[in-house]
Design a protein around this motif. Structure first.
Motif, PDB file in Angstrom:
ATOM      1  N   LYS A  45      45.914  29.022  28.177  1.00 57.31           N
ATOM      2  CA  LYS A  45      46.155  28.933  28.503  1.00 57.31           C
ATOM      3  C   LYS A  45      45.415  30.911  29.159  1.00 57.31           C
ATOM      4  O   LYS A  45      45.738  30.570  30.113  1.00 57.31           O
ATOM      5  CB  LYS A  45      47.716  28.775  28.531  1.00 57.31           C
ATOM      6  N   ALA A  46      45.830  31.795  28.754  1.00 57.46           N
ATOM      7  CA  ALA A  46      45.143  32.918  29.195  1.00 57.46           C
ATOM      8  C   ALA A  46      44.100  32.963  29.951  1.00 57.46           C
ATOM      9  O   ALA A  46      43.802  33.121  30.769  1.00 57.46           O
ATOM     10  CB  ALA A  46      45.317  33.799  27.680  1.00 57.46           C
ATOM     11  N   ILE A  47      42.834  31.813  29.138  1.00 55.91           N
ATOM     12  CA  ILE A  47      41.782  31.117  30.216  1.00 55.91           C
ATOM     13  C   ILE A  47      41.512  31.004  31.234  1.00 55.91           C
ATOM     14  O   ILE A  47      41.446  31.488  32.555  1.00 55.91           O
ATOM     15  CB  ILE A  47      40.619  31.095  29.231  1.00 55.91           C
ATOM     16  N   SER A  48      42.305  29.972  31.622  1.00 56.14           N
ATOM     17  CA  SER A  48      42.680  29.242  32.593  1.00 56.14           C
ATOM     18  C   SER A  48      43.771  30.181  33.682  1.00 56.14           C
ATOM     19  O   SER A  48      43.196  29.651  35.220  1.00 56.14           O
ATOM     20  CB  SER A  48      43.611  27.702  32.525  1.00 56.14           C
ATOM     21  N   SER A 484      29.268  45.174  37.919  1.00 56.38           N
ATOM     22  CA  SER A 484      30.750  44.030  38.102  1.00 56.38           C
ATOM     23  C   SER A 484      30.298  42.444  38.184  1.00 56.38           C
ATOM     24  O   SER A 484      29.661  42.034  38.581  1.00 56.38           O
ATOM     25  CB  SER A 484      31.173  44.935  39.875  1.00 56.38           C
ATOM     26  N   GLY A 485      31.608  42.041  37.807  1.00 55.46           N
ATOM     27  CA  GLY A 485      31.172  40.613  37.718  1.00 55.46           C
ATOM     28  C   GLY A 485      32.796  39.911  38.206  1.00 55.46           C
ATOM     29  O   GLY A 485      34.256  40.946  37.917  1.00 55.46           O
ATOM     30  N   ILE A 486      32.897  38.772  37.902  1.00 52.33           N
ATOM     31  CA  ILE A 486      34.356  37.986  38.588  1.00 52.33           C
ATOM     32  C   ILE A 486      34.442  37.058  37.511  1.00 52.33           C
ATOM     33  O   ILE A 486      33.016  35.599  37.492  1.00 52.33           O
ATOM     34  CB  ILE A 486      34.841  37.561  39.851  1.00 52.33           C
ATOM     35  N   PHE A 487      35.046  36.831  37.125  1.00 53.46           N
ATOM     36  CA  PHE A 487      35.551  35.638  36.191  1.00 53.46           C
ATOM     37  C   PHE A 487      36.620  34.709  36.940  1.00 53.46           C
ATOM     38  O   PHE A 487      37.595  35.159  37.070  1.00 53.46           O
ATOM     39  CB  PHE A 487      36.149  36.002  35.105  1.00 53.46           C
ATOM     40  N   TYR A 488      35.858  33.184  36.712  1.00 53.18           N
ATOM     41  CA  TYR A 488      37.348  32.217  37.220  1.00 53.18           C
ATOM     42  C   TYR A 488      37.575  31.328  36.087  1.00 53.18           C
ATOM     43  O   TYR A 488      36.470  30.837  35.552  1.00 53.18           O
ATOM     44  CB  TYR A 488      36.376  31.513  38.198  1.00 53.18           C
ATOM     45  N   GLY A 489      38.723  30.816  36.434  1.00 49.79           N
ATOM     46  CA  GLY A 489      39.246  30.062  35.558  1.00 49.79           C
ATOM     47  C   GLY A 489      40.003  29.411  36.135  1.00 49.79           C
ATOM     48  O   GLY A 489      40.832  29.529  36.433  1.00 49.79           O
ATOM     49  N   GLY A 490      39.704  28.491  35.302  1.00 43.18           N
ATOM     50  CA  GLY A 490      41.051  26.810  35.229  1.00 43.18           C
ATOM     51  C   GLY A 490      40.996  25.427  34.246  1.00 43.18           C
ATOM     52  O   GLY A 490      39.792  25.817  33.303  1.00 43.18           O
TER      53      GLY A 490
END
Length: 494
Positions: A45-48, A484-490
């Motif tokens: 849940k946290a990752i998504s 720097s980066g961007i994290f996407y979760g689904g």
């Protein structure tokens, strides 16, 4: 009514989730920073939701994200997770023209001034304009030390209990707040940045309590029993112009004098002993340090004044990690061949002894590393905008400046450190002390998560998290190249 029914469904449903994680990172990561926060928890849940769960804590893993969330769990609850992952770091090693050209110019100048004769391979660098790629994960493991794992797979879990009609929930959880590591092949040109590296923080026991103070407000806290370990293996080279100054030791030993058996008018080149080349491996350092019991704590609160609004906050304490273990330093053949003839000369031997250069093939002993896992604070809001659509927003702080520099102390003298201790601009370096100047700085970052209820049992989730680098641009290096980066979760929860 809808909110109460949804909460009941979540309590009664065994979590089955699938998550798709997409990393968009400007540069490869080889160190601990915001880019690795909470990934080792492995909560679906946290990752998504992009880890925006401070006001919407996820089950037993609330012990990490916000212990107050344990009040949502009633009766006996158990959780078992199997986490898998991989560390794949690819790098292109360019020509680093500025530094190399300076070295070339100094070598040419040194040859002109001293008449030194060097071979064609004197400046050969196998890493020049090459590529490097890690082979797999290497992890510091309790009882086993740093272990190469082609496939990273490990189970963790926890449990909670709340008596009937009680407003108190107890729990414990096993999880990894930080777990990273990699290894490279023995002939990989990137091994001079790090052949093996691992950092592990495993929370193996976390007795926790959460109290429902009233219908709107709850608090929670945990005491964390942690295992921490750091492993490192690094072949050292010294492509520095200062290496040319070592010719002075050869002059002391008389290595630049012609052999008396060779006629003065002969074309035979005089013996220069064994000149140390800039890209020779001076030696290889490996150490593993650990601490079986390091204490920390988490504290959090959850305020739900209306069915559609929740506010949360969590504080994770710093963890003192004064680790101890063993090290080994193995001098390279080039270094040993350079030192051995010098120690046969009384004057040169006295100079080397004064510096602390013993010329032994191997130095072994104990190592100590004193560092602190940084404190972390997060505050969040969860808004149920419609009966089916929810938005979570978190704002987080981590005190990465605790890792501005990391000193390692060794029980015995190491030749390379002894040499470095007399080189200018190496303050803090002694024959038994090495400091890794990381230069990390504190970070704030934002995370947003969206959840849509397709039905009472199926939730679709998507999250995005800003992960700024904790390494300022001036401190970035091949060892610490994180930008720097961007994290996407689904994913989805059923």
């Amino acid at each position: 009514m809808f909110t109460q029914q949804r909460q009941h469904t979540q309590r009664m449903t065994f979590l089955v989730a699938a998550c798709l994680v997409v990393w968009l990172v400007i540069l490869p990561s080889t160190s601990h920073a915001v880019l690795t926060d909470s990934l080792g928890i492995g909560n679906a849940k946290a990752i998504s939701l992009g880890h925006a769960v401070t006001a919407d804590p996820p089950g037993i893993d609330s012990i990490h994200f916000n212990p107050a969330g344990l009040v949502k769990l009633k009766g006996r609850q158990r959780q078992i997770k199997v986490i898998s992952g991989t560390f794949n770091i690819g790098m292109e090693l360019g020509g680093y023209d500025g530094d190399r050209q300076q070295l070339l110019d100094l070598v040419d100048t040194g040859i002109e001034e001293t008449g030194a004769i060097v071979g064609d391979d004197f400046l050969f660098d196998e890493s020049l304009n090459s590529t490097s790629e890690t082979e797999g994960a290497s992890m510091m493991m309790p009882f086993f030390g740093m272990t190469d794992l082609p496939v990273l797979l490990f189970p963790v879990g926890g449990a909670s209990y709340s008596a009937p009609d009680s407003n108190i929930t107890f729990g414990t959880n096993a999880y990894t707040p930080m777990a990273m590591g990699f290894y490279r092949a023995d002939d990989d040109p990137g091994r001079f940045i790090g052949q093996r590296m691992s950092f592990m923080m495993l929370t193996y026991f976390s007795p926790s309590i959460a109290i429902q103070v009233n219908d709107e407000f709850s608090v929670g806290a945990s005491i964390n029993f942690n295992y921490v370990g750091v492993g490192f293996e690094l072949p050292f080279r010294s492509p520095h112009a200062g290496i040319l100054a070592l010719r002075g030791f050869q002059e002391l030993a008389g290595c630049d004098k012609p052999d008396p058996l060779i006629p003065p008018d002969s074309d035979v080149i005089p013996n220069l002993c064994n000149p140390l080349q800039p890209y020779d491996v001076i030696g290889t350092l490996s150490f593993e340090v650990e601490k079986e019991l390091a204490f920390g704590f988490n504290m959090g609160f959850l305020w739900e004044p209306t069915p559609w609004l929740a506010l949360g906050a969590v504080y994770q304490s710093p963890v003192s990690m004064d680790m101890e273990g063993d090290y080994q330093w193995v001098n390279g053949d080039g270094w040993n061949n350079f030192i051995a003839p010098l120690r046969k000369n009384a004057i040169a031997k006295a100079a080397l002894d004064a510096i602390g250069i013993a010329g032994d093939k191997t130095s072994e002993g104990t190592a100590a590393l004193d560092m602190t896992y940084p404190e972390h604070f997060s505050m969040g809001v969860s808004l149920q905008l419609t009966p089916r659509f929810k938005v979570n927003v978190d704002y987080k702080f981590t005190a990465w400046s605790e890792w501005a520099a990391i000193p390692v102390e060794f029980s015995e003298s190491i030749d390379l450190l002894a040499l470095a201790s007399v080189v200018p601009n190496n303050e803090g370096t002694t024959p038994t002390n090495l400091t890794f100047p990381l230069g990390l700085q504190d970070t704030w970052n934002l995370a947003v998560g969206f959840e849509y209820a397709m039905s009472d049992r199926l939730d679709l989730r998507f999250g995005i998290e800003d992960r700024p680098s904790s390494i300022p641009e001036e401190s970035r290096s091949p060892l610490l190249p994180i930008a720097s980066g961007i994290f996407y979760g689904g994913g989805f929860g059923y």
